[in-house]
Every structure is written in C-alpha cells, then in structure tokens.
Design a protein around this motif. Sequence first.
Motif, PDB file in Angstrom:
ATOM      1  N   ILE A  35      35.635 -92.300  39.591  1.00 47.45           N
ATOM      2  CA  ILE A  35      36.914 -92.584  38.936  1.00 47.45           C
ATOM      3  C   ILE A  35      37.269 -94.016  39.293  1.00 47.45           C
ATOM      4  CG2 ILE A  35      39.322 -91.928  38.623  1.00 47.45           C
ATOM      5  CD1 ILE A  35      38.544 -89.137  39.738  1.00 47.45           C
ATOM      6  N   ALA A  36      37.323 -94.869  38.285  1.00 49.56           N
ATOM      7  CA  ALA A  36      37.629 -96.286  38.491  1.00 49.56           C
ATOM      8  C   ALA A  36      39.102 -96.464  38.845  1.00 49.56           C
ATOM      9  CB  ALA A  36      37.287 -97.079  37.233  1.00 49.56           C
ATOM     10  N   ALA A  37      39.425 -97.605  39.417  1.00 48.41           N
ATOM     11  CA  ALA A  37      40.803 -97.896  39.821  1.00 48.41           C
ATOM     12  C   ALA A  37      41.769 -97.868  38.637  1.00 48.41           C
ATOM     13  CB  ALA A  37      40.868 -99.247  40.526  1.00 48.41           C
ATOM     14  N   ASP A  38      41.260 -98.109  37.423  1.00 47.38           N
ATOM     15  CA  ASP A  38      42.129 -98.095  36.241  1.00 47.38           C
ATOM     16  C   ASP A  38      42.287 -96.694  35.644  1.00 47.38           C
ATOM     17  OD1 ASP A  38      39.696 -97.642  34.977  1.00 47.38           O
ATOM     18  OD2 ASP A  38      39.730 -99.510  33.831  1.00 47.38           O
ATOM     19  N   GLY A  39      41.737 -95.668  36.310  1.00 48.37           N
ATOM     20  CA  GLY A  39      41.898 -94.293  35.864  1.00 48.37           C
ATOM     21  C   GLY A  39      40.815 -93.774  34.943  1.00 48.37           C
ATOM     22  N   ARG A  40      39.843 -94.609  34.594  1.00 50.84           N
ATOM     23  CA  ARG A  40      38.748 -94.130  33.734  1.00 50.84           C
ATOM     24  C   ARG A  40      37.734 -93.357  34.570  1.00 50.84           C
ATOM     25  NH1 ARG A  40      36.724 -99.184  30.564  1.00 50.84           N
ATOM     26  NH2 ARG A  40      37.218-100.131  32.558  1.00 50.84           N
ATOM     27  N   TRP A  41      37.213 -92.293  33.972  1.00 47.32           N
ATOM     28  CA  TRP A  41      36.244 -91.423  34.638  1.00 47.32           C
ATOM     29  C   TRP A  41      34.855 -91.703  34.081  1.00 47.32           C
ATOM     30  CZ3 TRP A  41      37.554 -86.369  37.152  1.00 47.32           C
ATOM     31  CH2 TRP A  41      38.892 -86.319  37.547  1.00 47.32           C
ATOM     32  N   TYR A  42      33.846 -91.698  34.992  1.00 47.83           N
ATOM     33  CA  TYR A  42      32.468 -91.962  34.612  1.00 47.83           C
ATOM     34  C   TYR A  42      31.563 -90.877  35.177  1.00 47.83           C
ATOM     35  CZ  TYR A  42      34.105 -96.634  33.473  1.00 47.83           C
ATOM     36  OH  TYR A  42      34.791 -97.693  32.930  1.00 47.83           O
ATOM     37  N   HIS A  43      30.528 -90.536  34.416  1.00 52.71           N
ATOM     38  CA  HIS A  43      29.479 -89.636  34.895  1.00 52.71           C
ATOM     39  C   HIS A  43      28.149 -90.321  34.677  1.00 52.71           C
ATOM     40  CE1 HIS A  43      26.610 -86.199  34.582  1.00 52.71           C
ATOM     41  NE2 HIS A  43      27.196 -85.947  35.740  1.00 52.71           N
ATOM     42  N   GLU A  44      27.407 -90.498  35.750  1.00 51.51           N
ATOM     43  CA  GLU A  44      26.108 -91.175  35.715  1.00 51.51           C
ATOM     44  C   GLU A  44      26.175 -92.486  34.939  1.00 51.51           C
ATOM     45  OE1 GLU A  44      23.250 -88.216  34.460  1.00 51.51           O
ATOM     46  OE2 GLU A  44      23.296 -87.277  36.444  1.00 51.51           O
ATOM     47  N   GLY A  45      27.251 -93.232  35.141  1.00 47.73           N
ATOM     48  CA  GLY A  45      27.423 -94.548  34.544  1.00 47.73           C
ATOM     49  C   GLY A  45      28.091 -94.576  33.192  1.00 47.73           C
ATOM     50  N   GLY A  46      28.145 -93.460  32.486  1.00 46.67           N
ATOM     51  CA  GLY A  46      28.774 -93.417  31.172  1.00 46.67           C
ATOM     52  C   GLY A  46      30.213 -92.915  31.269  1.00 46.67           C
ATOM     53  N   GLU A  47      31.093 -93.554  30.528  1.00 38.97           N
ATOM     54  CA  GLU A  47      32.504 -93.167  30.568  1.00 38.97           C
ATOM     55  C   GLU A  47      32.714 -91.806  29.903  1.00 38.97           C
ATOM     56  OE1 GLU A  47      36.954 -94.734  29.268  1.00 38.97           O
ATOM     57  OE2 GLU A  47      35.222 -96.040  28.936  1.00 38.97           O
ATOM     58  N   ILE A  48      33.525 -90.981  30.529  1.00 36.23           N
ATOM     59  CA  ILE A  48      33.936 -89.704  29.940  1.00 36.23           C
ATOM     60  C   ILE A  48      35.137 -90.017  29.052  1.00 36.23           C
ATOM     61  CG2 ILE A  48      34.797 -87.375  30.389  1.00 36.23           C
ATOM     62  CD1 ILE A  48      33.434 -87.598  33.166  1.00 36.23           C
ATOM     63  N   ARG A  49      34.960 -89.915  27.750  1.00 36.49           N
ATOM     64  CA  ARG A  49      35.986 -90.341  26.803  1.00 36.49           C
ATOM     65  C   ARG A  49      36.839 -89.194  26.254  1.00 36.49           C
ATOM     66  NH1 ARG A  49      35.370 -95.630  25.082  1.00 36.49           N
ATOM     67  NH2 ARG A  49      33.448 -96.603  25.781  1.00 36.49           N
ATOM     68  N   ARG A  50      36.449 -87.975  26.517  1.00 35.47           N
ATOM     69  CA  ARG A  50      37.212 -86.838  25.997  1.00 35.47           C
ATOM     70  C   ARG A  50      38.340 -86.487  26.953  1.00 35.47           C
ATOM     71  NH1 ARG A  50      33.393 -82.162  25.004  1.00 35.47           N
ATOM     72  NH2 ARG A  50      35.349 -81.187  24.390  1.00 35.47           N
ATOM     73  N   PRO A  51      39.595 -86.682  26.558  1.00 32.21           N
ATOM     74  CA  PRO A  51      40.723 -86.373  27.445  1.00 32.21           C
ATOM     75  C   PRO A  51      40.703 -84.930  27.953  1.00 32.21           C
ATOM     76  CG  PRO A  51      41.489 -87.602  25.536  1.00 32.21           C
ATOM     77  CD  PRO A  51      40.050 -87.260  25.283  1.00 32.21           C
ATOM     78  N   ALA A  52      40.238 -83.994  27.144  1.00 35.03           N
ATOM     79  CA  ALA A  52      40.191 -82.589  27.576  1.00 35.03           C
ATOM     80  C   ALA A  52      39.241 -82.420  28.755  1.00 35.03           C
ATOM     81  CB  ALA A  52      39.773 -81.689  26.420  1.00 35.03           C
ATOM     82  N   MET A  53      38.130 -83.145  28.763  1.00 37.80           N
ATOM     83  CA  MET A  53      37.179 -83.075  29.876  1.00 37.80           C
ATOM     84  C   MET A  53      37.800 -83.652  31.147  1.00 37.80           C
ATOM     85  SD  MET A  53      34.385 -81.570  28.953  1.00 37.80           S
ATOM     86  CE  MET A  53      33.253 -82.046  30.234  1.00 37.80           C
ATOM     87  N   VAL A  54      38.477 -84.778  31.003  1.00 34.55           N
ATOM     88  CA  VAL A  54      39.131 -85.396  32.162  1.00 34.55           C
ATOM     89  C   VAL A  54      40.192 -84.442  32.716  1.00 34.55           C
ATOM     90  CG1 VAL A  54      40.601 -87.308  32.913  1.00 34.55           C
ATOM     91  CG2 VAL A  54      38.606 -87.754  31.463  1.00 34.55           C
ATOM     92  N   ARG A  55      40.998 -83.836  31.846  1.00 39.73           N
ATOM     93  CA  ARG A  55      42.015 -82.876  32.303  1.00 39.73           C
ATOM     94  C   ARG A  55      41.367 -81.706  33.027  1.00 39.73           C
ATOM     95  NH1 ARG A  55      44.482 -84.181  27.562  1.00 39.73           N
ATOM     96  NH2 ARG A  55      43.526 -82.505  26.393  1.00 39.73           N
ATOM     97  N   ALA A  56      40.277 -81.203  32.493  1.00 44.27           N
ATOM     98  CA  ALA A  56      39.589 -80.068  33.129  1.00 44.27           C
ATOM     99  C   ALA A  56      39.063 -80.457  34.504  1.00 44.27           C
ATOM    100  CB  ALA A  56      38.455 -79.576  32.232  1.00 44.27           C
ATOM    101  N   PHE A  57      38.386 -81.591  34.598  1.00 41.31           N
ATOM    102  CA  PHE A  57      37.874 -82.030  35.897  1.00 41.31           C
ATOM    103  C   PHE A  57      39.019 -82.302  36.875  1.00 41.31           C
ATOM    104  CE2 PHE A  57      33.928 -83.578  33.564  1.00 41.31           C
ATOM    105  CZ  PHE A  57      33.136 -82.545  34.028  1.00 41.31           C
ATOM    106  N   ALA A  58      40.090 -82.930  36.396  1.00 41.88           N
ATOM    107  CA  ALA A  58      41.227 -83.253  37.265  1.00 41.88           C
ATOM    108  C   ALA A  58      41.861 -81.998  37.855  1.00 41.88           C
ATOM    109  CB  ALA A  58      42.267 -84.071  36.501  1.00 41.88           C
ATOM    110  N   SER A  59      41.821 -80.891  37.115  1.00 47.91           N
ATOM    111  CA  SER A  59      42.407 -79.653  37.624  1.00 47.91           C
ATOM    112  C   SER A  59      41.589 -79.064  38.770  1.00 47.91           C
ATOM    113  CB  SER A  59      42.560 -78.626  36.499  1.00 47.91           C
ATOM    114  OG  SER A  59      41.302 -78.110  36.112  1.00 47.91           O
ATOM    115  N   LEU A  60      40.367 -79.550  38.962  1.00 45.85           N
ATOM    116  CA  LEU A  60      39.487 -79.067  40.029  1.00 45.85           C
ATOM    117  C   LEU A  60      39.402 -80.031  41.213  1.00 45.85           C
ATOM    118  CD1 LEU A  60      36.579 -77.734  37.800  1.00 45.85           C
ATOM    119  CD2 LEU A  60      38.373 -76.390  38.922  1.00 45.85           C
ATOM    120  N   LEU A  61      40.197 -81.097  41.191  1.00 41.82           N
ATOM    121  CA  LEU A  61      40.146 -82.116  42.243  1.00 41.82           C
ATOM    122  C   LEU A  61      40.877 -81.678  43.503  1.00 41.82           C
ATOM    123  CD1 LEU A  61      40.804 -85.556  40.537  1.00 41.82           C
ATOM    124  CD2 LEU A  61      38.801 -84.910  41.868  1.00 41.82           C
TER     125      LEU A  61
END
Length: 190
Positions: free
Chosen positions: A44-70
């Motif tokens: 998770i970059a300082a600007d709030g963008r999420w990356y997996h294996e170098g590629g940005e996760i662009r789907r907000p639903a995926m970010v919300r799902a992962f964030a709920s497991l943090l």
Amino acid sequence: MPYEPPPELAALSLSEIAERIAERKLPPVSQWQPQVRGDSHMRIAADGRWYHEGGEIRRPAMVRAFASLLRREDDSSHWLVTPGQMLSIEVEDAPLIAIDLKREGRDIAFRINTDDLVIAGPDHPIVSRGDPETPALYVSVRDGIEARLDRSTYAQLIEIALEQSDGTGDAVPEDLAVTSGGTRFALLPA
C-alpha cells in the motif's frame, strides 16, 4: 447484493453516521489467530494506492474487501487476516486515507477512501506525527489500522481547530487542537 456507497458525508447527520457504523458488519480479524503465515506480495503506497506483485489494484471493491481484513500488530507490521492464514502486507505510511470530514457540534466524523466512516473520540483518536514544520495527521479506524488525512481533510481539520481556539480562525495557537467525542486532540506533534 450489490455494494451501495454511503451518501456524501455532508448529507448525513452524526446520528446517521453512527447508525451506519453500527450496521457495518466487518470480519472479526482481531479475534482470529491463524498459525499459517505468509507474504501477500501486496503493498500500500503512501498515497493510498494498493499494489499486488507490482500491478495496481484498480477495483475499489477489491480494495474495500482487502481493507476489511487488515490488522496492525503491536510491532507496527500489517497483515491480511483470515481464519486460516495471516499474510504480511507492506504499508509505506498508513493503509487508508481520510478523504473528507464533517463536524457536528463538537464531534468530527471522517470518511475513509474505502467508504468506512469513523467518529473521532477515545476509541478513534486523531494522532499527530512528524515535526511542527511537516506534521501528518491520522485517525484510528479499527484493529490498529489508521487513515492518514489527505491534504483537503487536513486543511478542514486545521480550520476547525482555529475556530475552536479563538472563535475567529485568525490566530495560530501553539497548542492547536480539536475536540471530538469529549476528547481533545493536539494537531501539532510534541
């Protein structure tokens, strides 16, 4: 059931915000203690963008799902937690970003980039880090996870602090602070 984002923060009263917070069903990650551990290969970059294996996760639903497991551990490490495993996740600053706020009376609510809502108070403190020349403000969300206030939200909070300090917003006190949930929060690092 499709995801419906909450209405704009300005359209909600503090009691409606509290109701939405109470209705949100999140996984009990603080109760899970899986023995299997690994690496999520996520950052998770300082600007709030999420990356997996170098590629940005662009789907907000995926970010919300992962964030709920943090969850953040006492050693400040961050983990994605399920009942069966814990996967480490690299976090450059804070995993979430506070993107808006609403003040009602002496209470302050924040909207997070994952559409979470938080009312600052003893259980969700506002924390100042850095130094007086370059402070950074954070609000505690849950399970040790914090959201850093973005520039606009930071500026809104400073305006509230200035209004609360002298009523006009003109003076910059050395003890710049806001009150929410009956708790006073200093906005300048000690």
